[in-house]
Each structure stands twice: as structure tokens, then as C-alpha cells.
Design an enzyme around this catalytic site. Structure first.
Site, PDB file in Angstrom:
ATOM      1  CG  ASP A  79       5.404   6.414  -3.460  1.00  0.00           C
ATOM      2  OD1 ASP A  79       6.618   6.194  -3.473  1.00  0.00           O
ATOM      3  OD2 ASP A  79       4.744   6.475  -4.440  1.00  0.00           O
TER       4      ASP A  79
ATOM      5  CD  GLU B 258       7.135   3.626  -0.917  1.00  0.00           C
ATOM      6  OE1 GLU B 258       7.873   3.839  -1.959  1.00  0.00           O
ATOM      7  OE2 GLU B 258       6.130   3.053  -1.272  1.00  0.00           O
TER       8      GLU B 258
END
Length: 952
Positions: free
Chosen positions: A536, A629
Site C-alpha cells: 500500500d 497492494e
């Protein structure tokens, strides 16, 4: 949001001890001005004389300023060095002090400019000679410098026979009145004289017609002055120029005409000469100096910061203007600010802290890592880091007010300057003028400085890490081997070859691929959450960096919006489905299977060109976005922390990336912006129903109400659908296309869904601010609303209300026609003092509403009926400017203000009945006030919690 008090630094180049003991050496720099517009009044160059030689980077400064009719181009270049005796220094100081006091404060001349041994702001601003004079003579126009003090007995240089004229000063040759500054004692105003007219005291007022009185009659009738020398020709006078902030990015340009100066005809005998000779062009040119010197002072502060960083942590040269951007807050309202650099810096800071925690805490879960990261990158931590290294004094906060500019050499305002040595090569001064600053402002500047280092090209990240370590954020780029916990062959769980082909990346350790695709419902192996925590931050930084490099010429607001749009769950989830990554998720949940299948079915209905994902009226399962992610995190670890490998692999999945042309806010953000531009009221209500949530969004705009109600499995989706439909309704009614202004959108307090008839039967509802819980709507402005509303809106200090209100109109927060009412309303009540008028319009509305309730409760009803209710109407009119539903107040207005139409006895009977009605309504108002106080208490408790709660 916490505040603290600090000192602003003053660059040492502008401060000196100006002893009168010896000759002083000055380094002269020519401020060359060039008009990029047509105006009958031209500009002249100005000489800046400093006792310290400027660094070449500052000495070659160039920039533009927006003036009334175009741009004024400025360039700085070094010219000669001059040596001035103390007597000449005093003469120069007298000139600039007199001229600036006249322009800025309409003041009389003062002698408070003597030299001294204490440090003070000390530099000279002098008129420059014309180009042809500079070839052999000094760049300084010494004749104009000697224009003050004016001595009428000075020798006249007329080539013809001198013609004396009687003035308040005494007999003066008419040639000395051709270009001068005078004070007219009949009204106390100061004027610029641009010539002598063909009129005298016996002439009729110009443009007054045949029946107009003579000037002699005019001065006698209006000022009680009997002209003794009515045959003297009148002086062609002009009012003073207004000195403005020419650095403000919102300045409006005029299209026609010349620089506005009100003309006047003055008899010489009512005038005393202040300065002569001085041309109107010279005076006009000096009106730009406060803005010019404010910019130059800011550049010098950025240069001082640069020297401090070079002494401590910076090995790579950074342009001083980029550092200036980093220390300039959005509140300054100039053409540049720290927002885009702050967005980049925040993203890198988050990435650097994340990878450091990930590799050094391999046994901790994602939740613990997130908490540890938040403690490092939160605003409170960044404030502590920045203030510990004395960065706060460099921060530029607040838009420039020329009237508060400190005139160099003017001792009328005593300033106690104290020298501070902040590094081996850097010294600054503090003047003891305290300023309030929020912790978040310091945090934003620290992030912007990190972004400044990152954006310097090759080696920028290493420089950023060096800066971060210097301020106390200990991170590094060392590679630590990752511990693998998978005991089964990866090929038994996923199709490694197919996924590597899809990702265009060959894994050295395929077990990372398995971990990245394993949902928490599958208990046999590690799930993806740790890798998602890492990926992320890596993806966020890579995308932010890409946009900053690709679109660096775009506005900071647009770059922030593009980055926000691109890293949403919807965009990532849509990319995962189109790449068919959902087929490879390792899971053991039938409910998740159903949700993924339903989502895939809806996505197939979307246009191929769609890149946003929020067009769908569904809520994406989190796992769809998370695996994008987590795969980024897996590639990052497998490649030895190689960010480029991650971007090359993941970027094709995200194509097409957002561009300035395709950037489109999600419905919540778009509706927020629409309301912000048009100052429309937005109301949200919600109610749980069965297995879902119903959300109603209502917007009141231009006497039109648009409303839509949507039901979904969760509140977020229902609100998104309702907002999208309200936007369509507004656009169908051509609302929002021409909205202007910069006020904040005001959303009312959430209320349960109730029937319209029930609403009409209820008592008055006092609107409050509703704060969105996600996305780009969480920003500093909302934090200011929370803070202002919870503070109870009554504080103490002495300020100029009218000046503050005018400043708010310049910012677009208040309308011009509201200024007189609000100014008189506030200044008429000594008990009311504000620390500062809030920058959020709704908060000021709460202030007026609070005082209104206090007034109604504390004022006898008989007084309300007998005094004509002037104050009541003042409250009513003030409240009508704010986004409250005040239809319930109309009954008060009619009951109290409308006079009885019948006989006195009938009027008394009616008044008694009205008092009874108002007594009942007062009970309702008191209940509403108690509700307001309870809400303020709730908001205060929210403010006590970390700001990160709103960002989650």
C-alpha cells in the site's frame, strides 16, 4: 487542533547595528521594473542598498507581480558599492520613512529614524536615476532623496523669473509645486501635486456647471475657510495611491482606464509642502516596494534555511525557490505553496517508515505495524521533529498585509531584535512579535521539505532520508532477508507461471506470491495483510511520484486530487477484476465467493474506458483492492526492495492512469466541491432498515432543492449512490455550472429519516456541521470547523474587526455588501471580542447564532417590544447570511417587529398575547441552546482524539 506560539525569523541580511560613528558601506542592487501593461503613469527603477552583499542566487532574482492591469516584471541585479556618511544615511532614512508613512498610513512626517547601536531592520530604498544618467553618475537619484525635509528658502533653479506662491508653509516658488507632496489642512488629507492649473479661487468648480459656486465660496461654505489669495492658480492634485498586496494569487485585473487616483483642485494657501521635488511616477513605483521586499525577505529566509540544512544534513544543492515553496503555507494565498511538495513528502515518509517497520519487525502483524507507523508519521510527531530542529521560525504563514510591513529605519514602532545562531553559518533575528500556529502547519512544512529533497532528481531519496534522520525519523535502505513461513510447494496453491506472466515478473521466491494472494479466511498459511501493509505504501509513493514528475506544471490542488483518485479501493479493485486476479485468491468463505461473483457481474457492465470504479452502485470487497497492494509488496520484497520493478509490473494493471483531463472526483468529493463553489447547503440523513442502510442527500441551491434517497448494504455505498443522483439533478437544472466563490460547503447534522409532514410539525432545527468519514473530504478546513464550533465561538482580544472582515471578502469568504452590517454589529458591542474571525463561514454563523440566543434570553420581552428591536433585526439579518434554516425565525420577526394596526387598547391586548407566544417559543430556544452546548461538548471530545482518526 493544537496551537502553539512562536517567533518568526528575520533574515540577518536586513538587520544591522546602525551606529553614527563612521562611514557605512552599502552594496547596491537595482530593482528593475518593467510594465507589461499600458498606463499613462510609468514606473521607475529603485535602488536597494544593503550593508551585506547578497549571494548570487538571491542577487539575480526575477519574478512577476499581478497589478491592476497586467503584470509588472521585476529583476534584481547588482550595481555599484557606495560609501555614505552618517549624515547621508540619515537623509536617506528620512526620505524612505516619510514616503512609506505617507503611502501606508497617511501619516505626517516624524523624526523617529535616528541611528543607534542596537540591531534594527536597516536597509535603504532609494529612487534610481534614469538610464542615460547611470553611464557616468550614481544609480541613486540624490535630488529626489533630498526632497525631504522641504525647505522653502532653498535656492530656486527656475530658468525664468521665480514666481512665488503663498502656501501654508510660506512663500514657495511655483516651480517647486510642479512635482511634490502636500498636506491640505482643510481636510487633513495628503495629495500628490502633478502640476498647476489654469483655475484660481474665483473660478467655478470644475464640472459643476454654470451655477456651480466658486472655489472661494466652496471652501467658505464647506470648511469655513476664507481664501486670502483667491487669485492664485490652483494646484492639480491627486489622491494617494493605495498600496496593495501584489503577491496575492487572487488579484483581479482591470481592463480599461489608468491607475485610479481621485483628482482634486487645491488652493496653494491651504497646503503645506511635505516633499519636493518628487515625481508621480516615483511615488507610484514605491507602492510596489512592500510586496517586493516581502518576497525578497521570504527568499532570504529560504536561503537561511538552505545554509542551515547544508550545515547539518544536505549534501546536494537545492534551488532556494523550491525551499521557499516548501515553507510557504496555503494560507499565504500566493502563486505557490507547499501542498504538492507536501503530498509527495508525506507519501515518501509513509513509504520509508513502512518499509523500515516491515523489515525490522517481521513477527508483528499488520495492525501493530500500522499503530507503530502512525506514531512516527502523525502530525504530532512531525511537529515535534520540526520544532526540535528550529524549523518553525522559517515557516511563512498568513497572507501579506502591506500596512503591517515594517518600514526600514522607522523607529516609531519599537522592535527588540535578538540574534539567534541556528547553525555554524546561519544566524537570524527574532523580534518578539509572537504568532499562533497549528501543529499541523509545522507537520505540513516538514512533509514538504521531505518532498523537496525527494524531487531534486538523482540522489533525492538519499537526501530525504538524511534530512529525516537529522530531524529524528530514523530510517534506512538496508535490505534485511524476509522470513518465509510456507511449508508447502507454492505450485500446489497457485498457478505461479500464469501469475508471473500476468505480472510480467519472475519471482525468486514464489512463496511470496502465495502469501500475497491468501485471504484471512484460509487458515493454512500466512495471509496477505503484512504484504498489503507494505505494498500500500510502496504503490502510493510510486503513483504520487509519477504524477509529480509527469504533471509538475499543474496546480497543487489538481496533483493532490489525481493522487487521491488513483489510490482508492475502487480503482484498485476494478484493476484486480479486469486482470482476473480474483480467480487466484486463496480463500475459504462462501460469503466472500458470493460477494466477489456479484461484484464481477456488475463490473462486466461497465465501459472499458472506466478507470474509477465508483460508477458502480455496489461496495467492492476489500480483498479485491488489497491483493493489488499485497502483490506490489511481494514484488518489492522479492526484488530486494526495488521500487522500479514494482511499478513496471503493477502499472499495466492500473492503465489507463488518471490524467488532468480525465481526473474526476468520486461522487462524495464532487458534490462537496459543487457545494463549496456555490455555498449550497447539504443535508444528510440515514436510517438502518432491515439488512441495509438508507441514506438521503439533500442540497438546497438557488431556491431549488434536489434530493435523492438510496438503499444499500452499507452506508458508504448508499451515500455514494445518493450523491451521484443529486449531482445529476443539479446539473439537469443547470446548477453548479456558474457557481463562484470560495466558501466552505456546510452540511447539516445527520438526522434520522423522517416524513416531510413530521419535519414541518417539529420545532426549529438548528443546523450543525456533519463531517464525512473518508476520502478527500477530510482536510484541514473540516478540522478548523470542528475546532471553531467546539470552542463556543466567544474569545477575547483586541482586533480591527472591519479590517478582518475586509480581508475575508478578499478571500471570497464574505460578500462585500455584508461587511458594513457585520462590522457595525460587532464593534457596537464592546463585550464581543474575537481572537480571530474564523476562516470557515459556518463557524462565524454559530457565533452570531450563539449571541442571538443569549440576547433573547437576557433581554426583557417588554424591551423587545418597545425599542423597535433594532438589535433583534441586526441578529436576524446577520443570521440570514449563513447556511441555517431560519424560516422559524420569521415568526419572531413578525411577532416582535410588526406594529399593531388597531387602536392602542387593541395593541396592548395583542402585545400581551404575543408575549405569551414568545414565552413558549423561548422555552424551545433554550432547549435548542442546550442541544448546541451538548453538541459542542461532543465535538470537543472528538478534537481531543488523534487527528489520524479522521484520516483512516
Amino acid at each position: 487542533m493544537e496551537e502553539f506560539v512562536n517567533d518568526a525569523y528575520i533574515p540577518s541580511e536586513l538587520v544591522n547595528c546602525s551606529s553614527d560613528a563612521c562611514t557605512v558601506t552599502f552594496y547596491c542592487y537595482l530593482i528593475e521594473l518593467k510594465q507589461d501593461y499600458v498606463d499613462p503613469i510609468g514606473v521607475h527603477d529603485i535602488v536597494l542598498a544593503l550593508r551585506t552583499e547578497l549571494d548570487p542566487e538571491i542577487a539575480s532574482t526575477k519574478f512577476d507581480m499581478r497589478v491592476e492591469r497586467g503584470n509588472l516584471l521585476l529583476s534584481l541585479r547588482q550595481v555599484e558599492t557606495i560609501h555614505l556618511s552618517p549624515h547621508l544615511v540619515q537623509r536617506c532614512r528620512r526620505f524612505q520613512t516619510t514616503l512609506f508613512r505617507i503611502l501606508l498610513h497617511n501619516d505626517d512626517v516624524s523624526d523617529e529614524f535616528c541611528l543607534g547601536d542596537e540591531p534594527q531592520i536597516d536597509y535603504l530604498l532609494l529612487p534610481a536615476t534614469t538610464l542615460n544618467q547611470r553611464l557616468s553618475n550614481s544609480s541613486v537619484d540624490w535630488k529626489t532623496v533630498s526632497s525631504v525635509p522641504f525647505l522653502s528658502e532653498d535656492q530656486c533653479n527656475c530658468w525664468y523669473y521665480p514666481h512665488p506662491v503663498m502656501t501654508k508653509t510660506g512663500l514657495v516658488c511655483s516651480c517647486k509645486l510642479q512635482n511634490c507632496v502636500v498636506k491640505a489642512f482643510h481636510n487633513g488629507s495628503i495629495y500628490i501635486i502633478d502640476g498647476i492649473m489654469d483655475l484660481n479661487g474665483n473660478s467655478r468648480l470644475r464640472n459643476g456647471g454654470k451655477r456651480a459656486p466658486t472655489y472661494k465660496e466652496h471652501f467658505k461654505n464647506n470648511y469655513g475657510i476664507q481664501l486670502q489669495f483667491e487669485n492664485q492658480t490652483l494646484l492639480d492634485a491627486r489622491s494617494l495611491f493605495k498600496v496593495k498586496n501584489y503577491l496575492h494569487k487572487g488579484r483581479q485585473m482591470k481592463q480599461k482606464g489608468s491607475t485610479s487616483m481621485m483628482p482634486a483642485e487645491l488652493p496653494p494657501e491651504v497646503c503645506s509642502v511635505i516633499m519636493s521635488p518628487i515625481s508621480i511616477s516615483t511615488i507610484y513605483s514605491f507602492t510596489f516596494i512592500p510586496s517586493i521586499m516581502h518576497r525578497l525577505e521570504s527568499l532570504l529566509m529560504a536561503f537561511g534555511l538552505k545554509k542551515m540544512l547544508l550545515d547539518n544534513c544536505m549534501q546536494k544543492d537545492i534551488p532556494v525557490f523550491k525551499l521557499l515553496r516548501a515553507i510557504t503555507t496555503k494560507e499565504c494565498q500566493e502563486d505557490y505553496d507547499c501542498e504538492s511538495l507536501g503530498t509527495l513528502g508525506n507519501s515518501f515518509l509513509r513509504y520509508a517508515a513502512t518499509q523500515q517497520l516491515f523489515k525490522t519487525n517481521q513477527n508483528l502483524r499488520e495492525g501493530s505495524l500500522t499503530q507503530m507507523r502512525d506514531k512516527i508519521i502523525c502530525n504530532a510527531a512531525l511537529f515535534t521533529f520540526g520544532s526540535s530542529q528550529r524549523l518553525t521560525g522559517f515557516i511563512r504563514k498568513g497572507h501579506f498585509n502591506p500596512k503591517q510591513w515594517i518600514i526600514p529605519g522607522d523607529n516609531s514602532k519599537f522592535l527588540s531584535l535578538t540574534e539567534e545562531v541556528i547553525s555554524s553559518r546561519t544566524r537570524v533575528y527574532v523580534c518578539g512579535m509572537k504568532r499562533k500556529m497549528k501543529h499541523k502547519v509545522v507537520a505540513d512544512v516538514v512533509a514538504a521539505l521531505i518532498g523537496t529533497f525527494v524531487s531534486t532528481g538523482l540522489g533525492g531519496e538519499e537526501a530525504a532520508l538524511s534530512f529525516m534522520n537529522w530531524i529524528g525519523i530514523k530510517v534506512d535502505t538496508n535490505v534485511i532477508p524476509y522470513e518465509i513461513h510456507l511449508n508447502v510447494s507454492p505450485e500446489k496453491l497457485v498457478n505461479v507461471t500464469l501469475l508471473e506472466s500476468l505480472l510480467n515478473y519472475i519471482f525468486q521466491e514464489p512463496s511470496l506470491l502465495v502469501e500475497a494472494l491468501t485471504d484471512g479466511s484460509y487458515n493454512c498459511t500466512e495471509n496477505y495483510q503484512r504484504l498489503e501493509f507494505l505494498g500500500d505504501a510502496v504503490l502510493d509513493y510510486l503513483i504520487t511520484q509519477y504524477f509529480y514528475k509527469e504533471y509538475h506544471n499543474e496546480s497543487s490542488e489538481l496533483l493532490t486530487v489525481m493522487r487521491t483518485i488513483s489510490v482508492t479501493n475502487e480503482c484498485f479493485a476494478l484493476s484486480a477484476i479486469r486482470a482476473k486476479l480474483h480467480e487466484h485468491i486463496i480463500r475459504d468463505s462462501k460469503e466472500l465467493d458470493k460477494r466477489i461473483a456479484a461484484t464481477v457481474n456488475e463490473v462486466e457492465k461497465l465501459s472499458v474506458k472506466s478507470t474509477f470504479g465508483w460508477e458502480l452502485d455496489i461496495c467492492f470487497p476489500n480483498v479485491l483492492a488489497d491483493i493489488i497492494e499485497s502483490l506490489a509488496g511481494a514484488i518489492y520484497v522479492d526484488s530486494g526492495y526495488n521500487k522500479e520493478a514494482v511499478f513496471q509490473s503493477i502499472r499495466p494493471l492500473l492503465e489507463p492512469l488518471i490524467t488532468p483531463e480525465t481526473a474526476q472526483l468520486q461522487p462524495l468529493g464532487e458534490l462537496h466541491e459543487l457545494c463549496q463553489r456555490g455555498t449550497y447547503q447539504r443535508k444528510k440523513s440515514r436510517v438502518a432498515c432491515g439488512n441495509g442502510v438508507t441514506v438521503s442527500i439533500e442540497v438546497k441551491a438557488k431556491e431549488i432543492t434536489c434530493k435523492h434517497t438510496a438503499k444499500a448494504n452499507n452506508e458508504k455505498t448508499a451515500e455514494k449512490v445518493a450523491s451521484k443522483e443529486v449531482i445529476k439533478l443539479l446539473k439537469d437544472k443547470n446548477i453548479g455550472e456558474d457557481a463562484s466563490g470560495h466558501e466552505e460547503c456546510h452540511a447539516e447534522e445527520e438526522q434520522p429519516c423522517i416524513d416531510k409532514d413530521q419535519v414541518e410539525g417539529e420545532s426549529a432545527v438548528i443546523c450543525e456541521t456533519h463531517f464525512e468519514e473518508e476520502g478527500p473530504l477530510i482536510n484541514e478546513m473540516h478540522s478548523q470547523q470542528l475546532e471553531s464550533a467546539s470552542n463556543g465561538v466567544r474569545k477575547s482580544c483586541e482586533i480591527n474587526f472591519e479590517a478582518e472582515l475586509i480581508a475575508l471578502t478578499q478571500q471570497g469568504i464574505l460578500k462585500v455588501e455584508h461587511v458594513p452590517l457585520l462590522a457595525s454589529f460587532l464593534t457596537a458591542q464592546p463585550s464581543m471580542r474575537l481572537t480571530d474571525l474564523p476562516s470557515v463561514r459556518c463557524s462565524f454563523g454559530y457565533y452570531v447564532l450563539w449571541e442571538f440566543l443569549h440576547y433573547i434570553e437576557s433581554t426583557p420581552l417588554r424591551v423587545l417590544l418597545e425599542d423597535g428591536c433594532a438589535r433583534f433585526l441586526g441578529f436576524f439579518d446577520a443570521l440570514s447570511m449563513f447556511p441555517f434554516d431560519i424560516t422559524w425565525l420569521n415568526k419572531y420577526k413578525m411577532q416582535i417587529v410588526s406594529p399593531p394596526e388597531d387602536a392602542p387598547s387593541r395593541a396592548l391586548e395583542k402585545a400581551v398575547k404575543e408575549i405569551e407566544i414568545i414565552d413558549q417559543q423561548l422555552a424551545i430556544l433554550q432547549a435548542k441552546k442546550a442541544d448546541l452546548q451538548e453538541r459542542a461538548s461532543e465535538l470537543s471530545s472528538i478534537l481531543d482524539s488523534p487527528y489520524s482518526v479522521f484520516q483512516q
